[in-house]
Design a protein around this motif. Structure first.
Motif, short mmCIF file in Angstrom:
data_model
loop_
_atom_site.label_atom_id
_atom_site.label_comp_id
_atom_site.label_asym_id
_atom_site.label_seq_id
_atom_site.Cartn_x
_atom_site.Cartn_y
_atom_site.Cartn_z
N VAL A 79 3.99 5.80 -5.51
CA VAL A 79 4.11 5.88 -7.13
C VAL A 79 3.17 7.04 -7.79
O VAL A 79 3.59 7.57 -8.57
CB VAL A 79 3.70 4.44 -7.71
CG1 VAL A 79 3.36 4.88 -9.07
CG2 VAL A 79 4.95 3.51 -7.24
N LYS A 80 2.15 7.29 -6.90
CA LYS A 80 1.29 8.22 -7.46
C LYS A 80 1.87 9.69 -7.33
O LYS A 80 1.32 10.40 -7.86
CB LYS A 80 0.00 8.24 -6.62
CG LYS A 80 -0.95 7.03 -6.72
CD LYS A 80 -1.98 7.03 -5.76
CE LYS A 80 -3.00 5.70 -5.96
NZ LYS A 80 -4.02 5.72 -4.94
N LEU A 81 2.95 9.97 -6.65
CA LEU A 81 3.74 11.28 -6.54
C LEU A 81 4.28 11.26 -7.93
O LEU A 81 4.92 12.38 -7.94
CB LEU A 81 4.50 11.12 -5.26
CG LEU A 81 3.51 10.92 -3.99
CD1 LEU A 81 4.46 10.90 -2.77
CD2 LEU A 81 2.77 12.45 -3.78
N GLN A 82 4.71 10.30 -8.46
CA GLN A 82 5.60 10.53 -9.75
C GLN A 82 4.88 11.41 -10.69
O GLN A 82 3.73 11.58 -10.82
CB GLN A 82 6.11 9.17 -10.38
CG GLN A 82 7.00 8.46 -9.60
CD GLN A 82 7.19 7.02 -10.38
OE1 GLN A 82 6.32 6.44 -11.14
NE2 GLN A 82 8.40 6.51 -10.12
N LYS A 101 0.70 -1.42 0.18
CA LYS A 101 0.01 -0.07 0.11
C LYS A 101 0.91 1.30 -0.15
O LYS A 101 0.58 2.16 -0.62
CB LYS A 101 -0.95 0.05 1.08
CG LYS A 101 -2.00 1.18 1.38
CD LYS A 101 -2.87 1.15 2.53
CE LYS A 101 -3.64 2.36 2.48
NZ LYS A 101 -4.42 2.40 3.74
N THR A 102 1.84 1.38 0.99
CA THR A 102 2.67 2.39 0.97
C THR A 102 3.33 2.52 -0.51
O THR A 102 3.49 3.57 -1.05
CB THR A 102 3.77 2.16 1.95
OG1 THR A 102 3.18 1.76 3.16
CG2 THR A 102 4.97 3.31 1.91
N GLN A 124 2.35 1.69 -3.54
CA GLN A 124 1.25 2.13 -4.46
C GLN A 124 0.93 3.97 -4.34
O GLN A 124 0.59 4.51 -5.27
CB GLN A 124 0.08 1.42 -4.25
CG GLN A 124 0.05 0.09 -4.55
CD GLN A 124 -1.27 -0.86 -4.36
OE1 GLN A 124 -2.00 -0.35 -3.83
NE2 GLN A 124 -0.99 -1.97 -4.81
N THR A 125 1.13 4.03 -2.81
CA THR A 125 0.71 5.52 -2.72
C THR A 125 1.86 6.32 -3.28
O THR A 125 1.52 7.44 -3.81
CB THR A 125 0.58 5.69 -1.17
OG1 THR A 125 -0.47 4.89 -0.82
CG2 THR A 125 0.23 7.23 -0.98
#
Length: 89
Positions: free
Chosen positions: A86-89, A80-81, A83-84
């Motif tokens: 990666v959304k910041l890229q 989960k960490t 996945q979260t």
């Protein structure tokens, strides 16, 4: 907390990540669960604690605990960490 759990510790602005290697119940006779953690990429923490020890006239490993009380670290869900983050890229 169990062996192989992935954990996080926030220490003085540093985020430390590691994996639980060992768990001890009531290790210090205080009713708490204590864990030994294999920290990764922990050089900055190690150097800061060795510097503090040098300033205070202690041996280099004086401020580097072998065991951590369970309320001083947090178990994280690695998937989960990731996945979260990666959304910041």
């Amino acid at each position: 907390m169990r062996i192989n759990d992935i954990v996080l510790q926030n220490y003085g602005g540093l985020q430390r990540h590691g994996k639980v290697e060992e768990v001890k119940e009531n290790f210090k006779g205080d009713g708490w669960k204590w864990v030994k953690v294999d920290w990764v990429d922990d050089e900055q923490f190690i150097k800061s604690q060795q510097w503090k020890a040098q300033l205070r006239g202690e041996k280099p490993s004086y401020f580097i605990p072998k065991y951590y009380r369970c309320d001083d670290i947090q178990k994280i869900d690695l998937n989960k960490t990731l996945q979260t983050l990666v959304k910041l890229q």
